[in-house]
Design a protein around this motif. Structure first.
Motif, PDB file in Angstrom:
ATOM      1  N   ASN A  58      46.867  30.274  38.449  1.00 51.20           N
ATOM      2  CA  ASN A  58      45.548  29.714  38.772  1.00 51.20           C
ATOM      3  C   ASN A  58      45.649  28.706  39.910  1.00 51.20           C
ATOM      4  O   ASN A  58      44.808  28.697  40.840  1.00 51.20           O
TER       5      ASN A  58
ATOM      6  N   GLN B  95      37.307  33.850  37.080  1.00 51.71           N
ATOM      7  CA  GLN B  95      36.028  33.265  36.694  1.00 51.71           C
ATOM      8  C   GLN B  95      35.005  33.306  37.824  1.00 51.71           C
ATOM      9  O   GLN B  95      33.805  33.426  37.593  1.00 51.71           O
TER      10      GLN B  95
ATOM     11  N   HIS C 141      40.432  35.748  32.574  1.00 54.13           N
ATOM     12  CA  HIS C 141      40.332  34.291  32.660  1.00 54.13           C
ATOM     13  C   HIS C 141      40.584  33.792  34.081  1.00 54.13           C
ATOM     14  O   HIS C 141      39.959  32.815  34.525  1.00 54.13           O
TER      15      HIS C 141
ATOM     16  N   ARG D 228      35.332  41.489  37.417  1.00 49.97           N
ATOM     17  CA  ARG D 228      35.269  41.468  35.955  1.00 49.97           C
ATOM     18  C   ARG D 228      35.007  42.862  35.408  1.00 49.97           C
ATOM     19  O   ARG D 228      35.555  43.243  34.377  1.00 49.97           O
TER      20      ARG D 228
ATOM     21  N   GLN E  69      42.978  39.931  28.951  1.00 54.17           N
ATOM     22  CA  GLN E  69      42.266  38.682  28.705  1.00 54.17           C
ATOM     23  C   GLN E  69      42.697  37.590  29.679  1.00 54.17           C
ATOM     24  O   GLN E  69      41.861  36.837  30.194  1.00 54.17           O
ATOM     25  N   GLN E  70      43.973  37.524  29.953  1.00 53.06           N
ATOM     26  CA  GLN E  70      44.460  36.506  30.888  1.00 53.06           C
ATOM     27  C   GLN E  70      43.972  36.792  32.306  1.00 53.06           C
ATOM     28  O   GLN E  70      43.619  35.875  33.060  1.00 53.06           O
TER      29      GLN E  70
END
Length: 512
Positions: free
Chosen positions: A140, A47, A44, A26, A40-41
């Motif tokens: 994801n 996480q 995400h 991060r 931003q993606q």
């Protein structure tokens, strides 16, 4: 393994240092936020703060497809991204790779809508906009299920041409090649004196000779353009769509003097173009504009092929897809307004007998059955720009559409047809039409389609009775695609090159 590996050490020093492993993914995203396409993606997708790109094959798949885009020279920013990926480690690589994957999947998803503007005289957008939610979801799922390699494999064009095309591109790629002397402008004919080895070396760079053949020809060179070299040049000319006469004139020299780097760019660009027409139907007609050829395919089997004439550069044949649904026998020709004003009316105003000699009728509208006598037109009061009528050419052997029109309804009003001007098919370059596609073997094509639609030979002959215009509807519509490939792989696994008649390759090139 792309051209920017030759950048200087100074450029290396300008690149940011790799993120330390302890800083966390991060933090890496935040540190490189301004360099990422989709910060931003990416954030995400991380996480749980864990790295995702452990698979060497997934990395290779990603980097190869990014490299091909860079080699196509469609976007300058991607060059920097590829270089950064090659020189980053661990967490930094992970972040950049994920961001690149989002970009490539977004690029892939937008090709049906934007591909024509990107690949034919345009440039790839630096910012592609917000990716579809399905793209982020698929990444994801690939992360959580360990199927990242599978997802990156989907980046590869699905065309059957791709793998051989890619390998051929690699055989041309040489980032360390030195500039080589070009051939002079003098025309070279068989048995003339060759002052140096530049011709042999140029044939090697072009891919016409292997390294062993190149060395052998150099060792055997006697200072003459001998029969052995002439044979190689004829082969080279054929592979570039030139007259295979062994005479090295301006057109042959243009291709011989082309650098390996430029050939790689053209090949990489045409690999991207494969993505536009990779989902063809099982039964289709394919017209490749730069090759001046069409083919009719069923289940990957070529049933018919023919030379074609395509639009001249100022009246380009558009790239489109449509359905061939019928054959019009003995068609009349509703002359498009642009052609009427630019080509026909100037002749008519100079010679009032021209319209009669060419079987043109003057009609008030296309929907009207009335024909206006030529003498009823007040030629002194109208001009080419204000001419208020339409022109229609009656059916017959002299009709511009010939004896057959292959109907392909589309918004471009472009179709395939016969032509009375058969001599043009003997020319090597065949960009002479006003946009529509003229077929040399139109009669054979019509017979084949009629046979497939269960028309008898007697019925086929009956459709030819002049002056009557008749339409035969096919039992099954056939997909028609016009494409623009200036390089492709032929049935002998050789790369073919063709002249960029509409300058789409040239305009796509970076002007830096």
């Amino acid at each position: 393994m792309v051209r920017f590996l030759l950048l200087t050490i100074m450029f290396l020093m300008l690149m940011p240092l790799s993120v330390q492993a302890s800083s966390g993914v991060r933090n890496a995203v935040k540190q490189y936020e301004t360099e990422l396409f989709y910060p931003q993606q990416v954030l995400h997708l991380y996480q749980n703060e864990q790295r995702k790109w452990y698979s060497p094959q997934a990395r290779k798949n990603l980097e190869n497809q990014l490299a091909l885009l860079v080699l196509a020279d469609l976007n300058d920013t991607l060059e920097q991204r590829y270089y950064h990926l090659q020189n980053s480690k661990e967490l930094e690589y992970d972040v950049l790779a994920t961001d690149t994957l989002i970009y490539l999947l977004t690029y892939q998803s937008q090709i049906p809508k934007k591909g024509n503007s990107w690949f034919f005289g345009g440039r790839l957008d630096e910012h592609l906009g917000t990716p579809y939610p399905q793209i982020i979801s698929s990444i994801n799922r690939a992360f959580t299920s360990g199927r990242l390699t599978y997802l990156t494999e989907s980046l590869v064009p699905s065309s059957t041409q791709y793998e051989d095309f890619y390998l051929q591109l690699l055989s041309y790629y040489d980032p360390y090649s030195e500039p080589m002397e070009k051939l002079s402008s003098k025309v070279l004919r068989p048995n003339q004196v060759i002052s140096d080895a530049s011709l042999i070396n140029r044939l090697y760079i072009s891919g016409e000779l292997t390294e062993e053949e190149n060395a052998e020809l150099l060792s055997q060179s006697n200072g003459l353009y001998n029969p052995q070299l002439v044979s190689v040049v004829k082969r080279f000319q054929k592979r570039h769509g030139l007259v295979s006469d062994g005479i090295i004139g301006p057109k042959t020299k243009y291709w011989l003097n082309m650098s390996a780097k430029e050939r790689v760019r053209i090949m990489a660009l045409n690999i991207q173009r494969l993505r536009l027409w990779e989902n063809k139907k099982d039964r289709y007609v394919l017209v490749n504009i730069p090759s001046y050829y069409m083919g009719y395919w069923q289940e990957d089997e070529l049933l018919f092929h023919s030379k074609v004439i395509v639009g001249k550069p100022e009246r380009k044949t558009p790239l489109f897809s449509a359905y061939l649904d019928s054959i019009v026998f003995n068609p009349n020709w509703k002359v498009p307004t642009k052609i009427m004003r630019e080509d026909i009316l100037p002749k008519a105003f100079n010679d009032k007998d021209f319209l009669l000699s060419q079987n043109f009728e003057i009609v008030p509208t296309w929907l009207s059955d009335d024909v206006i006598p030529i003498d009823d037109v007040d030629w002194e009061q109208v001009s080419i720009e204000t001419f208020p009528y339409k022109l229609r050419q009656k059916s017959g052997n002299g009709n511009a559409l010939g004896r057959y029109k292959f109907n392909t309804p589309n918004r471009n009003a472009i179709y395939l047809h016969d032509t009375p001007s058969k001599s043009l098919f003997r020319k090597q370059t065949r960009a002479y039409s006003s946009g529509c596609i003229r077929i040399e073997k139109a009669s054979e094509f019509a017979q084949l389609l009629m046979k497939e639609s269960h028309f008898s030979k007697k019925e086929y002959r009956s459709y030819h009775q002049l002056p009557e215009t008749k339409e035969a509807f096919l039992s099954q519509m056939i997909s028609v695609y016009t494409i623009y490939q200036t390089a492709w792989i032929d049935e002998k696994n050789q790369v073919q090159f063709r002249d960029d008649i509409y300058k789409y390759d040239q305009w796509s090139k970076s002007k830096k």
